[in-house]
Design a protein around this motif. Structure first.
Motif, mmCIF file in Angstrom:
data_model
loop_
_atom_site.group_PDB
_atom_site.id
_atom_site.type_symbol
_atom_site.label_atom_id
_atom_site.label_comp_id
_atom_site.label_asym_id
_atom_site.label_seq_id
_atom_site.Cartn_x
_atom_site.Cartn_y
_atom_site.Cartn_z
ATOM 1 N N PHE A 87 52.881 -46.452 81.861
ATOM 2 C CA PHE A 87 52.336 -45.318 81.102
ATOM 3 C C PHE A 87 52.092 -45.686 79.643
ATOM 4 C CE2 PHE A 87 56.780 -43.871 80.012
ATOM 5 C CZ PHE A 87 56.596 -43.637 78.648
ATOM 6 N N LEU A 88 52.890 -46.599 79.089
ATOM 7 C CA LEU A 88 52.642 -47.045 77.715
ATOM 8 C C LEU A 88 51.345 -47.843 77.626
ATOM 9 C CD1 LEU A 88 56.219 -48.103 76.516
ATOM 10 C CD2 LEU A 88 54.825 -46.245 75.591
ATOM 11 N N ALA A 89 51.113 -48.705 78.609
ATOM 12 C CA ALA A 89 49.884 -49.505 78.612
ATOM 13 C C ALA A 89 48.655 -48.606 78.736
ATOM 14 C CB ALA A 89 49.924 -50.512 79.758
ATOM 15 N N VAL A 90 48.732 -47.616 79.621
ATOM 16 C CA VAL A 90 47.606 -46.686 79.788
ATOM 17 C C VAL A 90 47.409 -45.861 78.522
ATOM 18 C CG1 VAL A 90 46.737 -44.718 81.100
ATOM 19 C CG2 VAL A 90 47.905 -46.579 82.288
ATOM 20 N N ARG A 91 48.523 -45.422 77.910
ATOM 21 C CA ARG A 91 48.412 -44.627 76.685
ATOM 22 C C ARG A 91 47.847 -45.463 75.538
ATOM 23 N NH1 ARG A 91 53.499 -41.079 75.218
ATOM 24 N NH2 ARG A 91 54.326 -42.923 74.183
ATOM 25 N N LEU A 92 48.199 -46.745 75.500
ATOM 26 C CA LEU A 92 47.632 -47.623 74.475
ATOM 27 C C LEU A 92 46.128 -47.772 74.665
ATOM 28 C CD1 LEU A 92 50.185 -50.532 73.930
ATOM 29 C CD2 LEU A 92 49.239 -48.994 72.212
ATOM 30 N N TYR A 93 45.707 -47.941 75.918
ATOM 31 C CA TYR A 93 44.265 -48.026 76.191
ATOM 32 C C TYR A 93 43.561 -46.764 75.700
ATOM 33 C CZ TYR A 93 40.008 -47.321 78.872
ATOM 34 O OH TYR A 93 38.712 -47.020 79.233
ATOM 35 N N CYS A 94 44.140 -45.607 76.019
ATOM 36 C CA CYS A 94 43.533 -44.338 75.590
ATOM 37 C C CYS A 94 43.507 -44.227 74.072
ATOM 38 C CB CYS A 94 44.300 -43.164 76.187
ATOM 39 S SG CYS A 94 44.168 -43.025 77.978
ATOM 40 N N SER A 95 44.558 -44.707 73.422
ATOM 41 C CA SER A 95 44.604 -44.648 71.957
ATOM 42 C C SER A 95 43.499 -45.497 71.338
ATOM 43 C CB SER A 95 45.968 -45.133 71.456
ATOM 44 O OG SER A 95 46.993 -44.254 71.863
ATOM 45 N N PHE A 96 43.285 -46.679 71.894
ATOM 46 C CA PHE A 96 42.277 -47.576 71.337
ATOM 47 C C PHE A 96 40.860 -47.034 71.512
ATOM 48 C CE2 PHE A 96 45.521 -51.025 71.591
ATOM 49 C CZ PHE A 96 45.444 -51.415 70.259
ATOM 50 N N VAL A 97 40.596 -46.382 72.642
ATOM 51 C CA VAL A 97 39.229 -45.929 72.905
ATOM 52 C C VAL A 97 38.977 -44.484 72.500
ATOM 53 C CG1 VAL A 97 38.990 -47.541 74.832
ATOM 54 C CG2 VAL A 97 39.758 -45.211 75.278
ATOM 55 N N MET A 98 40.074 -43.733 72.208
ATOM 56 C CA MET A 98 39.895 -42.308 71.928
ATOM 57 C C MET A 98 40.353 -41.902 70.528
ATOM 58 S SD MET A 98 41.067 -40.875 75.697
ATOM 59 C CE MET A 98 40.617 -39.167 75.458
ATOM 60 N N GLU A 99 41.563 -42.280 70.131
ATOM 61 C CA GLU A 99 42.059 -41.845 68.828
ATOM 62 C C GLU A 99 43.112 -42.818 68.308
ATOM 63 O OE1 GLU A 99 43.756 -37.989 69.232
ATOM 64 O OE2 GLU A 99 45.066 -38.544 70.894
ATOM 65 N N TYR A 100 42.672 -43.876 67.697
ATOM 66 C CA TYR A 100 43.573 -44.894 67.156
ATOM 67 C C TYR A 100 44.291 -44.352 65.924
ATOM 68 C CZ TYR A 100 45.157 -49.439 65.462
ATOM 69 O OH TYR A 100 45.926 -50.485 65.042
ATOM 70 N N ASP A 101 45.641 -44.407 65.928
ATOM 71 C CA ASP A 101 46.414 -43.940 64.774
ATOM 72 C C ASP A 101 47.764 -44.647 64.733
ATOM 73 O OD1 ASP A 101 47.867 -42.734 66.801
ATOM 74 O OD2 ASP A 101 47.032 -40.737 66.447
ATOM 75 N N ILE A 102 48.682 -44.142 63.915
ATOM 76 C CA ILE A 102 49.997 -44.767 63.739
ATOM 77 C C ILE A 102 50.776 -44.799 65.047
ATOM 78 C CG2 ILE A 102 51.016 -42.561 63.050
ATOM 79 C CD1 ILE A 102 52.066 -46.122 61.905
ATOM 80 N N HIS A 103 50.550 -43.812 65.918
ATOM 81 C CA HIS A 103 51.256 -43.784 67.197
ATOM 82 C C HIS A 103 50.870 -44.980 68.069
ATOM 83 C CE1 HIS A 103 52.685 -39.850 66.113
ATOM 84 N NE2 HIS A 103 51.456 -39.395 65.991
ATOM 85 N N THR A 104 49.667 -45.499 67.867
ATOM 86 C CA THR A 104 49.241 -46.680 68.611
ATOM 87 C C THR A 104 50.129 -47.867 68.281
ATOM 88 O OG1 THR A 104 46.956 -45.876 68.486
ATOM 89 C CG2 THR A 104 47.283 -48.164 69.155
#
Length: 272
Positions: A87-104
């Motif tokens: 789930f972390l890997a999938v969430r990282l993918y989503c962060s990079f393509v959707m909303e990159y921020d400090i949580h990434t």
């Protein structure tokens, strides 16, 4: 020291004697009281989500300390770590393509350490891995989460694949701890470092849930409409609440054991 423990022990004894419905009611009341406290103490409720990620990182650090110092992975669930990494890997993918921020960046650090824990369990400390106790099938949670993500996902302007992936990581995170709870259920005795780690997960889940609930209250429901329409906003909140309640029972016994001065946590039947 004994004088300060007696009232706490008396309350714990009283709670333990109550029927399940009363215990559930007390848990809900305690959670609501904690939410009220956080609402007035923490001014920027976005900090609660950062705090949740920080507590999760602390829990992973406890695992790393355990693996390096004791050179054993007994009591740890490899399957829970693998679900966490997914789930972390999938969430990282989503962060990079959707909303990159400090949580990434925070998720990246947590993913790296989780992968290191998986490596240690699989290769370096394999002889101490309790494979027979870690018997919760991953597909029991991964498949339903995948199917649910196809049916209920964000209704934003992003690509449909990215929206489904986002929903999948939200659902999978909610149940990723279940294999670890199964290991503890099978062993009934939880050594200190594993107990600290699971308690940290419980605290992180509560802070994350508090973040969402308070954000909804602060925006008077506008946050839900910002997440999209349909069932998705409700599923986000429900996932956060499920994560919290999955670990609530364990956290109760953890605090009770800590107050009683016990280093090893012994779980009664049917706790997890």
């Amino acid at each position: 020291m004994k004088a300060t423990k007696r009232p706490i022990q008396a309350v714990a004894t009283w709670v333990r004697r109550q029927p399940p419905k009363i215990k559930a009611f007390l848990a809900v009341v305690s959670g609501m009281a904690a939410l009220v406290f956080l609402r007035f103490v923490v001014h920027d409720h976005d900090n609660l989500f950062v705090a949740a990620e920080a507590v999760h990182a602390i829990g992973i650090s406890v695992l790393i300390y355990k693996l390096m110092k004791e050179r054993t992975c007994a009591g740890l669930s490899l399957k829970s770590q693998e679900l966490t990494a997914i789930f972390l890997a999938v969430r990282l993918y989503c962060s990079f393509v959707m909303e990159y921020d400090i949580h990434t960046l925070l998720d990246t650090a947590t993913l790296v350490t989780t992968l290191w824990v998986i490596y240690m369990i699989r290769f370096k400390l394999r002889s101490s891995y309790m494979e027979d106790k870690d018997n919760f099938p991953i597909y029991y949670v991964a498949v339903p989460c995948a199917l649910l993500s196809f049916v209920i996902h964000p209704t934003t302007v992003h690509n449909i694949i990215n929206r489904i992936a986002w929903a999948f990581c939200v659902y999978l995170e909610a149940v990723s701890v279940l294999p670890q709870l199964r290991v503890m259920q099978n062993t009934k005795i939880v050594e200190p470092f594993t107990a600290h780690y699971v308690f940290a997960l419980g605290v992180a889940r509560f802070l994350s849930c508090a973040h969402w609930v308070l954000q909804v209250l602060d925006t008077r429901g506008r946050l839900l409409t910002a997440l999209g329409y349909g069932l998705w906003p409700s599923m986000v909140l429900l996932s956060e609440i499920v994560q919290t309640f999955i670990l609530a029972d364990f956290c109760y016994y953890y605090v009770k054991s800590l107050v009683g001065g016990q280093l090893v946590l012994r779980l009664p039947s049917g706790v997890v």
